[in-house]
Design a protein around this motif. Structure first.
Motif, PDB file in Angstrom:
ATOM      1  N   ASN A   1       0.816  -1.218   0.000  1.00 25.50           N
ATOM      2  CA  ASN A   1       0.000   0.000   0.000  1.00 25.50           C
ATOM      3  C   ASN A   1       0.851   1.271   0.000  1.00 25.50           C
ATOM      4  OD1 ASN A   1      -2.554  -1.363   0.127  1.00 25.50           O
ATOM      5  ND2 ASN A   1      -2.140  -1.802   2.291  1.00 25.50           N
ATOM      6  N   ASP A   2       2.134   1.124  -0.281  1.00 26.61           N
ATOM      7  CA  ASP A   2       3.042   2.270  -0.278  1.00 26.61           C
ATOM      8  C   ASP A   2       2.822   3.119  -1.535  1.00 26.61           C
ATOM      9  OD1 ASP A   2       5.046   4.086  -0.078  1.00 26.61           O
ATOM     10  OD2 ASP A   2       6.701   2.656  -0.282  1.00 26.61           O
ATOM     11  N   PRO A   3       2.361   4.380  -1.389  1.00 24.07           N
ATOM     12  CA  PRO A   3       2.125   5.231  -2.571  1.00 24.07           C
ATOM     13  C   PRO A   3       3.409   5.613  -3.292  1.00 24.07           C
ATOM     14  CG  PRO A   3       1.881   6.499  -0.544  1.00 24.07           C
ATOM     15  CD  PRO A   3       2.028   5.064  -0.138  1.00 24.07           C
ATOM     16  N   ASN A   4       4.549   5.444  -2.629  1.00 25.25           N
ATOM     17  CA  ASN A   4       5.835   5.790  -3.234  1.00 25.25           C
ATOM     18  C   ASN A   4       6.486   4.613  -3.958  1.00 25.25           C
ATOM     19  OD1 ASN A   4       5.795   8.492  -2.197  1.00 25.25           O
ATOM     20  ND2 ASN A   4       6.379   7.666  -0.187  1.00 25.25           N
ATOM     21  N   ALA A   5       5.792   3.478  -4.004  1.00 25.66           N
ATOM     22  CA  ALA A   5       6.334   2.308  -4.702  1.00 25.66           C
ATOM     23  C   ALA A   5       6.548   2.643  -6.173  1.00 25.66           C
ATOM     24  CB  ALA A   5       5.393   1.130  -4.556  1.00 25.66           C
ATOM     25  N   LYS A   6       7.599   2.096  -6.757  1.00 33.57           N
ATOM     26  CA  LYS A   6       7.922   2.391  -8.156  1.00 33.57           C
ATOM     27  C   LYS A   6       7.109   1.560  -9.136  1.00 33.57           C
ATOM     28  CE  LYS A   6      12.672   3.826  -7.170  1.00 33.57           C
ATOM     29  NZ  LYS A   6      14.121   3.589  -7.459  1.00 33.57           N
ATOM     30  N   GLU A   7       6.491   0.480  -8.648  1.00 34.80           N
ATOM     31  CA  GLU A   7       5.725  -0.407  -9.517  1.00 34.80           C
ATOM     32  C   GLU A   7       4.294  -0.555  -9.011  1.00 34.80           C
ATOM     33  OE1 GLU A   7       9.027  -3.554 -11.173  1.00 34.80           O
ATOM     34  OE2 GLU A   7       8.165  -3.935  -9.189  1.00 34.80           O
ATOM     35  N   CYS A   8       3.419  -0.980  -9.887  1.00 38.07           N
ATOM     36  CA  CYS A   8       2.050  -1.311  -9.470  1.00 38.07           C
ATOM     37  C   CYS A   8       1.475  -2.344 -10.437  1.00 38.07           C
ATOM     38  CB  CYS A   8       1.168  -0.064  -9.394  1.00 38.07           C
ATOM     39  SG  CYS A   8       0.865   0.748 -10.949  1.00 38.07           S
ATOM     40  N   ILE A   9       0.336  -2.869 -10.071  1.00 32.37           N
ATOM     41  CA  ILE A   9      -0.248  -3.971 -10.828  1.00 32.37           C
ATOM     42  C   ILE A   9      -1.277  -3.483 -11.842  1.00 32.37           C
ATOM     43  CG2 ILE A   9      -2.083  -4.399  -9.134  1.00 32.37           C
ATOM     44  CD1 ILE A   9      -1.658  -7.398  -9.637  1.00 32.37           C
ATOM     45  N   VAL A  10      -1.296  -4.140 -12.992  1.00 32.45           N
ATOM     46  CA  VAL A  10      -2.295  -3.879 -14.028  1.00 32.45           C
ATOM     47  C   VAL A  10      -3.020  -5.193 -14.293  1.00 32.45           C
ATOM     48  CG1 VAL A  10      -2.692  -3.291 -16.443  1.00 32.45           C
ATOM     49  CG2 VAL A  10      -1.001  -2.022 -15.122  1.00 32.45           C
TER      50      VAL A  10
ATOM     51  N   PRO B   1      -2.807   0.855  -9.085  1.00 30.00           N
ATOM     52  CA  PRO B   1      -3.359  -0.351  -9.728  1.00 30.00           C
ATOM     53  C   PRO B   1      -4.613  -0.021 -10.532  1.00 30.00           C
ATOM     54  CG  PRO B   1      -2.754  -0.811  -7.467  1.00 30.00           C
ATOM     55  CD  PRO B   1      -2.612   0.664  -7.640  1.00 30.00           C
ATOM     56  N   ILE B   2      -4.698  -0.608 -11.724  1.00 32.31           N
ATOM     57  CA  ILE B   2      -5.878  -0.387 -12.568  1.00 32.31           C
ATOM     58  C   ILE B   2      -6.358  -1.704 -13.168  1.00 32.31           C
ATOM     59  CG2 ILE B   2      -5.115   1.936 -13.203  1.00 32.31           C
ATOM     60  CD1 ILE B   2      -4.603   0.770 -16.060  1.00 32.31           C
ATOM     61  N   MET B   3      -7.600  -1.691 -13.618  1.00 27.41           N
ATOM     62  CA  MET B   3      -8.157  -2.828 -14.332  1.00 27.41           C
ATOM     63  C   MET B   3      -8.640  -2.327 -15.683  1.00 27.41           C
ATOM     64  SD  MET B   3     -11.444  -5.261 -13.442  1.00 27.41           S
ATOM     65  CE  MET B   3     -12.626  -3.960 -13.808  1.00 27.41           C
ATOM     66  N   VAL B   4      -8.296  -3.040 -16.745  1.00 28.80           N
ATOM     67  CA  VAL B   4      -8.699  -2.678 -18.100  1.00 28.80           C
ATOM     68  C   VAL B   4      -9.502  -3.834 -18.682  1.00 28.80           C
ATOM     69  CG1 VAL B   4      -7.930  -2.001 -20.399  1.00 28.80           C
ATOM     70  CG2 VAL B   4      -6.631  -1.257 -18.387  1.00 28.80           C
ATOM     71  N   ALA B   5     -10.713  -3.553 -19.152  1.00 26.84           N
ATOM     72  CA  ALA B   5     -11.556  -4.575 -19.768  1.00 26.84           C
ATOM     73  C   ALA B   5     -11.551  -4.400 -21.268  1.00 26.84           C
ATOM     74  CB  ALA B   5     -12.989  -4.488 -19.220  1.00 26.84           C
ATOM     75  N   LEU B   6     -11.244  -5.458 -22.000  1.00 27.39           N
ATOM     76  CA  LEU B   6     -11.216  -5.412 -23.465  1.00 27.39           C
ATOM     77  C   LEU B   6     -12.232  -6.404 -24.030  1.00 27.39           C
ATOM     78  CD1 LEU B   6      -7.367  -5.354 -24.178  1.00 27.39           C
ATOM     79  CD2 LEU B   6      -8.931  -3.425 -23.903  1.00 27.39           C
TER      80      LEU B   6
END
Length: 254
Positions: free
Chosen positions: A176-185, A246-251
């Motif tokens: 939950n660190d907002p300063n993290a360099k990576e995130c999930i998609v 983190p985001i979710m993309v629906a295709l």
């Protein structure tokens, strides 16, 4: 009489307000459709007097649906979730953060199960040059799947590689660190075709993710600006996205 007049005016005003949003709820009191009534409860003003009639009605309809449903009916779970929300609040409308939390918990459960099973749990049909194409009925032509070999290669990861990837995704989900360099998609593929989603960032930063038909896959990427592209059943998809959380993309959704 005056109270009735004020009530009628209130209903008409709120009905006009709903219509301005693009939906006509003028006949909603006659509706027997669970999803239509649920949409009204989601969109209507909190003081709309029709809520007191329609909320208990739709809850009863949901209970009846669940009671009579086939054991394999996939809508039952959705009905149960909507019913639980309606018992706690005026409607099933949830905030972006609440939706994100629900998705996050489902993802954590999924990847924990994969780690426990020590294998990829998704069921999918491998691609071939023939099994994914676009048929032009007018011209009687078909477009072969040029990404079939690449898709199969991306899906055929070794157990060790899959474990490392799953651990990385779980760490990202718990971070939950907002300063993290990576995130999930997370990518949801709602089409009937296997796809590859390509994410191109600045310089040489590139990612690609195979997503089975009617399935979903996740990937951990560096935060930044990306061009997302994919070929969904022959149709080109392209979208610029700023990835900072983190985001979710629906295709492939209609």
């Amino acid at each position: 009489m005056k109270k009735r007049f004020l009530l009628l005016c209130s209903v008409l005003c709120l009905s006009l307000s709903a219509q301005k949003k693009g939906k006509d709820y003028s006949e909603i009191l006659k509706s027997k459709n669970i999803y239509e009534i649920n949409a009204f409860l989601r969109d209507a003003h909190p003081d709309d007097p029709r809520r007191s009639v329609l909320k208990p009605r739709v809850m009863e309809m949901m209970k009846e649906y669940i009671k009579d449903a086939h054991p394999a009916d996939q809508k039952v779970k959705d009905m149960q979730e909507m019913l639980a929300l309606l018992k706690r609040r005026p409607s099933t409308k949830i905030t972006f953060d609440e939706m994100n939390a629900i998705i996050k918990q489902k993802q954590i459960a999924k990847y924990k199960a994969e780690l426990a099973a020590k294998q990829y749990t998704a069921v999918y049909t491998p691609s071939t040059a023939q099994n994914t194409f676009v048929v032009n009925a007018a011209a009687n032509t078909a477009i072969p799947n040029a990404e079939a070999e690449e898709f199969n290669m991306l899906m055929a990861v070794s157990p060790i590689e899959h474990k490392n990837r799953t651990v990385k995704i779980l760490n990202s989900l718990f971070d939950n660190d907002p300063n993290a360099k990576e995130c999930i998609v997370m990518i949801q593929n709602k089409s009937d075709c296997n796809i590859i989603v390509r994410m191109e960032g600045v310089g040489t930063t590139k990612y690609r993710l195979a997503v089975p038909a009617q399935g979903e896959s996740s990937i951990v990427i560096e935060k930044g600006q990306y061009l997302f592209t994919s070929l969904v059943c022959g149709a080109q998809y392209a979208s610029q996205k700023t990835i900072q959380r983190p985001i979710m993309v629906a295709l492939g959704s209609k």
